[in-house]
Design an enzyme around this catalytic site. Structure first.
Site, PDB file in Angstrom:
ATOM      1  N   ALA A   1     -12.562   4.854  -1.962  1.00 37.60           N
ATOM      2  CA  ALA A   1     -11.914   6.014  -1.359  1.00 37.60           C
ATOM      3  C   ALA A   1     -11.528   5.594   0.049  1.00 37.60           C
ATOM      4  O   ALA A   1     -12.177   5.943   1.025  1.00 37.60           O
ATOM      5  CB  ALA A   1     -12.857   7.215  -1.330  1.00 37.60           C
TER       6      ALA A   1
ATOM      7  N   ILE B   1      -2.609   1.858 -15.268  1.00 39.34           N
ATOM      8  CA  ILE B   1      -3.018   3.168 -14.786  1.00 39.34           C
ATOM      9  C   ILE B   1      -3.502   3.089 -13.338  1.00 39.34           C
ATOM     10  O   ILE B   1      -3.872   2.015 -12.877  1.00 39.34           O
ATOM     11  CB  ILE B   1      -4.188   3.734 -15.647  1.00 39.34           C
ATOM     12  CG1 ILE B   1      -5.338   2.734 -15.710  1.00 39.34           C
ATOM     13  CG2 ILE B   1      -3.719   4.150 -16.997  1.00 39.34           C
ATOM     14  CD1 ILE B   1      -6.583   3.192 -16.436  1.00 39.34           C
TER      15      ILE B   1
ATOM     16  N   GLY C   1      -5.299  -2.408 -14.409  1.00 39.71           N
ATOM     17  CA  GLY C   1      -6.626  -1.822 -14.592  1.00 39.71           C
ATOM     18  C   GLY C   1      -7.602  -2.850 -15.126  1.00 39.71           C
ATOM     19  O   GLY C   1      -7.576  -3.177 -16.307  1.00 39.71           O
TER      20      GLY C   1
ATOM     21  N   GLY D   1      -8.594   6.282   1.250  1.00 42.77           N
ATOM     22  CA  GLY D   1      -7.913   7.467   1.770  1.00 42.77           C
ATOM     23  C   GLY D   1      -6.465   7.244   2.144  1.00 42.77           C
ATOM     24  O   GLY D   1      -5.870   8.026   2.880  1.00 42.77           O
TER      25      GLY D   1
ATOM     26  N   SER E   1      -8.508  -5.244  -7.917  1.00 43.04           N
ATOM     27  CA  SER E   1      -9.946  -5.435  -7.690  1.00 43.04           C
ATOM     28  C   SER E   1     -10.386  -6.874  -7.909  1.00 43.04           C
ATOM     29  O   SER E   1     -11.381  -7.324  -7.326  1.00 43.04           O
ATOM     30  CB  SER E   1     -10.752  -4.536  -8.636  1.00 43.04           C
ATOM     31  OG  SER E   1     -10.324  -3.205  -8.543  1.00 43.04           O
TER      32      SER E   1
ATOM     33  N   CYS F   1      -3.169   9.388  -6.796  1.00 40.17           N
ATOM     34  CA  CYS F   1      -4.389   8.834  -6.220  1.00 40.17           C
ATOM     35  C   CYS F   1      -5.492   9.886  -6.260  1.00 40.17           C
ATOM     36  O   CYS F   1      -5.338  10.965  -5.696  1.00 40.17           O
ATOM     37  CB  CYS F   1      -4.167   8.374  -4.788  1.00 40.17           C
ATOM     38  SG  CYS F   1      -5.622   7.585  -4.136  1.00 40.17           S
TER      39      CYS F   1
ATOM     40  N   LYS G   1       0.871  -1.173   0.000  1.00 34.27           N
ATOM     41  CA  LYS G   1       0.000   0.000   0.000  1.00 34.27           C
ATOM     42  C   LYS G   1       0.903   1.217   0.000  1.00 34.27           C
ATOM     43  O   LYS G   1       2.080   1.143   0.348  1.00 34.27           O
ATOM     44  CB  LYS G   1      -0.856   0.003   1.266  1.00 34.27           C
ATOM     45  CG  LYS G   1      -2.054  -0.903   1.152  1.00 34.27           C
ATOM     46  CD  LYS G   1      -3.196  -0.368   2.007  1.00 34.27           C
ATOM     47  CE  LYS G   1      -4.434  -1.201   1.775  1.00 34.27           C
ATOM     48  NZ  LYS G   1      -5.671  -0.506   2.115  1.00 34.27           N
ATOM     49  N   SER G   2       0.368   2.362  -0.372  1.00 30.57           N
ATOM     50  CA  SER G   2       1.184   3.576  -0.399  1.00 30.57           C
ATOM     51  C   SER G   2       1.710   3.882   1.000  1.00 30.57           C
ATOM     52  O   SER G   2       0.942   3.928   1.959  1.00 30.57           O
ATOM     53  CB  SER G   2       0.369   4.756  -0.901  1.00 30.57           C
ATOM     54  OG  SER G   2       0.077   4.585  -2.266  1.00 30.57           O
TER      55      SER G   2
END
Lengths: 262, 306
Positions: free
Chosen positions: B70, B192, B245, B72, B268, B129, B45-46
């Site tokens: 989202a 992307i 994507g 966050g 996803s 993001c 994760k970021s």
């Protein structure tokens, strides 16, 4: 599951169960089975996961203790108000012939749902609370024919005095139990799991971790060891799976994934 | 059985499927689980240079066609990240891509300095993001000069560690942004990030469903966009690309590689096909290669341009 979009449900009734728990009866069914959970959304507030206390194909019951910001907001709801529901998420309890249930805190509610559906099983149902005024669903449970109800309170105000795990120890010692089922505080569930392990029988544990999405994407509820997300590999996990979880009975993680000791 | 291994920016992957940033990836053991489920590598994760709170729930919703999120970018900070990456290293040997993010330029330098000490195989910069727009400022991902500047600054800190930049599709010209970061010292790009942001409204309560109101769009709906952007970048720059994507199947992954991707990000899809989706995709790629006489999957990269 076709989507994970919340659907608005109306609160049909609110039942005050004890000093801190209310049952919310919603006019929706999600086809939940015992052990599963739903995400409850109050628009503009937040959304949190809750175990299903009952779903009969017509209405959904949620037993919610007012212990945090969100659950207190739930307790402010009135009949006629609406909340968003999505799910059901997660795994289900698997039935055995002779079962011992150990519920602490809100945990008696999802176990009651399971007991009601397991008509062909013989169940020793142990409910624990700090005192008489915190017992949950004991009236409902005592009406089930295949269930022997045991009550333990910390202060001895009703039932046996002391931890409910002591009652479980006695039940297991009398023999014949095929599987232990436990929902509630993790330290209690940890003790129950160790007792089942020692007795050489299986157990099913309802693991609770900080969940966000509820369907295995965000990763916040992943446990250490096996690394699986609790929301899809659980919440109900059997003993072998739970024993692979390094944090079981030791720590959980907050909304940033940081460890917090029990 | 085809040879599914690929080399990306000098790093060897046993197959091209990598966990995309933002999915699972909160803990080392969860990323190790992704590798055990068949992925060739993972992206964290970021990571922020400090603790960062995410958004309230609902954070992710999905339909058969799309997912909207989202979350966050919540993060526990560098100390936690170091511990989790070390856990991952103990459990498995597949390469790890550390994704880094910041609110301002200085943040990127700070997290770059911290992350170098965690020995990632590759560093990926998140400049794009869409659901923390206010903080990151839309200009960074959309601006050629700022994208280049953040790349240059991080490059100067991370030395020889391969550096890639995750690009936003929500820009006027993704190829010029890709060119600017490559010129500024990046070794490759990821294309992307999520599309949008988009919004879904619950009409019964007359409220947006996501607590953040809007969120990044992913899932099957965005695959054609991702394929086209990867195609455009490869056609113009021939640089190493992580194509991501809407990839759900082995056929999707091969399509992404033919467009120009060397690695294929999968995110996803864990909702659409389960936690073991990585291994399923790899098996499907292998079957397709066998059926079509492809001996080395590396030969498919950019094939559509031939």
């Amino acid at each position: 599951m076709l989507d994970t979009i919340p659907r608005m449900a109306r609160v049909k009734a609110i039942l005050q169960e004890n000093e801190i728990v209310k049952t919310f009866v919603l006019d929706i069914t999600v086809g939940a089975e015992p052990g599963q959970f739903v995400n409850v959304w109050i628009p503009r507030v937040d959304e949190k996961p809750f175990s299903v206390a009952y779903d009969d194909g017509h209405e959904l019951h949620l037993a919610i203790a007012a212990v945090g910001d969100f659950s207190r907001k739930m307790h402010d709801l009135k009949v006629g108000d609406k909340v968003g529901i999505r799910g059901p998420f997660g795994s289900k309890f698997k039935v055995a012939k002779r079962m011992a249930f150990l519920g602490g805190g809100y945990g008696a509610a999802p176990l009651y749902f399971f007991a009601k559906s397991a008509k062909d099983s013989q169940i020793d149902f142990i409910v624990g609370a700090r005192s008489k005024n915190y017992l949950l669903y004991t009236d409902r449970i005592s009406k089930l024919e295949n269930v022997t109800l045991h009550i333990a309170t910390d202060d001895g105000s009703v039932g046996s005095k002391g931890y409910n795990t002591e009652v479980l120890k006695t039940v297991l010692a009398s023999g014949g139990i095929d599987c232990v089922y436990t929902v509630g505080p993790e330290i209690m569930m940890y003790k129950a799991a160790m007792m089942a392990k020692e007795a050489g029988i299986d157990a099913q544990i309802s693991m609770e971790r900080y969940m966000k999405c509820g369907f295995g994407v965000c990763g916040n509820c992943c446990v250490d060891g096996s690394g699986v997300p609790t929301c899809v590999a659980g919440p109900v996990m059997d003993l072998a799976e739970v024993l692979k979880i390094e944090d079981f009975g030791k720590y959980h993680r907050n909304n940033l994934g940081k460890k917090i000791n029990f | 059985m085809a040879d599914l291994s690929v080399e990306f920016c000098g790093v060897k992957f046993k197959n091209p499927i990598v966990l995309a940033s933002g999915i699972l990836g909160v803990t080392g053991d969860s990323m190790a689980q992704v590798v055990r489920n068949g992925a060739g590598g993972v992206t964290t994760k970021s990571l922020w240079p400090h603790e960062h709170l995410g958004h309230a729930n609902p954070t992710i919703i999905s339909t058969q066609n799309w997912m909207l999120n989202a979350v966050g970018i919540p993060d526990g900070g560098p100390e936690k990240a170091a511990e989790e990456i070390a856990r991952y290293r103990k459990a498995v040997s597949a390469p790890l891509i550390a994704n880094i993010v910041g609110g301002v330029m200085d943040d990127y330098e700070a997290i770059a300095r911290a992350v170098v000490l965690m020995n990632p195989d590759i560093i990926e910069i998140n400049i794009s993001c869409p659901n923390v727009e206010d903080e990151l400022g839309k200009p960074m991902a959309c601006s050629i000069s700022k994208s280049a500047e953040v790349t240059r600054r991080v490059r100067s800190i991370v030395g020889q560690i391969p550096l890639i930049v995750k690009l936003s599709p929500n820009v006027e010209n993704i190829v010029s942004i890709a060119k600017s970061v490559m010129d500024a010292g990046a070794d490759g790009v990821t294309a992307i990030n999520t599309v949008g942001p988009g919004m879904a409204i619950d009409i019964d309560s007359a409220q947006p469903i996501l607590a953040n109101k809007s969120g990044g769009l992913s899932g099957p709906a965005i695959k054609p966009l991702a394929v086209k952007y990867v195609y455009d970048i490869y056609k113009n720059l021939k640089c190493p690309i992580v194509g991501t994507g809407g990839v759900l199947t082995g056929r999707d992954a091969i399509e992404m590689m033919m467009a120009g991707a060397t690695l294929v990000g999968v995110g996803s899809a864990v909702w659409y096909r389960g936690q073991d989706v990585f291994g399923k995709i790899v098996a499907e790629m292998d079957e397709w290669c066998d059926a079509n006489g492809v001996k080395k999957i590396q030969d498919l990269i950019g094939k559509v341009h031939a």
